[in-house]
Enzyme design. Sequence first.
Site, PDB file in Angstrom:
ATOM      1  N   ASN A   1       0.827  -1.202   0.000  1.00 35.15           N
ATOM      2  CA  ASN A   1       0.000   0.000   0.000  1.00 35.15           C
ATOM      3  C   ASN A   1       0.871   1.264   0.000  1.00 35.15           C
ATOM      4  O   ASN A   1       2.097   1.197   0.027  1.00 35.15           O
ATOM      5  CB  ASN A   1      -0.947  -0.034   1.196  1.00 35.15           C
ATOM      6  CG  ASN A   1      -2.269   0.635   0.918  1.00 35.15           C
ATOM      7  OD1 ASN A   1      -2.336   1.610   0.177  1.00 35.15           O
ATOM      8  ND2 ASN A   1      -3.323   0.113   1.513  1.00 35.15           N
TER       9      ASN A   1
ATOM     10  N   HIS B   1      23.768   1.210  11.326  1.00 33.44           N
ATOM     11  CA  HIS B   1      24.957   2.037  11.547  1.00 33.44           C
ATOM     12  C   HIS B   1      25.626   1.577  12.843  1.00 33.44           C
ATOM     13  O   HIS B   1      24.956   1.104  13.760  1.00 33.44           O
ATOM     14  CB  HIS B   1      24.564   3.510  11.657  1.00 33.44           C
ATOM     15  CG  HIS B   1      23.893   4.011  10.420  1.00 33.44           C
ATOM     16  ND1 HIS B   1      24.587   4.351   9.283  1.00 33.44           N
ATOM     17  CD2 HIS B   1      22.580   4.196  10.127  1.00 33.44           C
ATOM     18  CE1 HIS B   1      23.739   4.740   8.352  1.00 33.44           C
ATOM     19  NE2 HIS B   1      22.515   4.647   8.832  1.00 33.44           N
TER      20      HIS B   1
END
Length: 194
Positions: free
Chosen positions: A93, A123
């Site tokens: 969607n 990270h």
Amino acid sequence: MKFTEFDIKIMTEKEKMLSGDLYMGSDPVLSGEHIRAVNLWRMFNSIPPEDKQRMLDVLKELCPHQGNNVYITAPFYCDYGYNIRLGNNVYINYNCTILDVCQVTIGDDVLIGPSVEIYTAIHPMDWKERATRIEYGKPVVIGSNVWIGGNTTICPGVKIGEGSVIGAGSVVNKDIPDNVVAAGNPAKIIRHLQ
């Protein structure tokens, strides 16, 4: 032991990225591939909805690994596109973001609600390492017959088992087994499905 130039294989930044090793996202090859993806999803997002064939063609170029009857409602965003594997009968969607530095596998007959975010990028926790701009990733797997409610975030390295339902607004940071309803932040099993 003496090494020759044939004994040592130096990995490219792309090879490091795809294998889940630390890599530099600013690598020129990866930067070029990212820009290509951005241009494709910008094009995809601007196509009028009545031009379904053009949307399908651009989506196939952006995400070449897909089964039959895949439908994504614009807008859609991703890092590369080529690391996304879509099964048959997948519906995604509005406003989905997939950060696909590692592979994202989505099985058959999967429904993904609006504003779902699927992340493979990570990270380093240490700020000094993070300041170097190195990063890495972990793949995400969504099994067949899964329904993911709107505004859900799926974190790197997660596997969602077949037949499971993830409640809207959840943050999935651990694996979810087959045939359960899970919801919350972090997502927890609420009940088992038959």
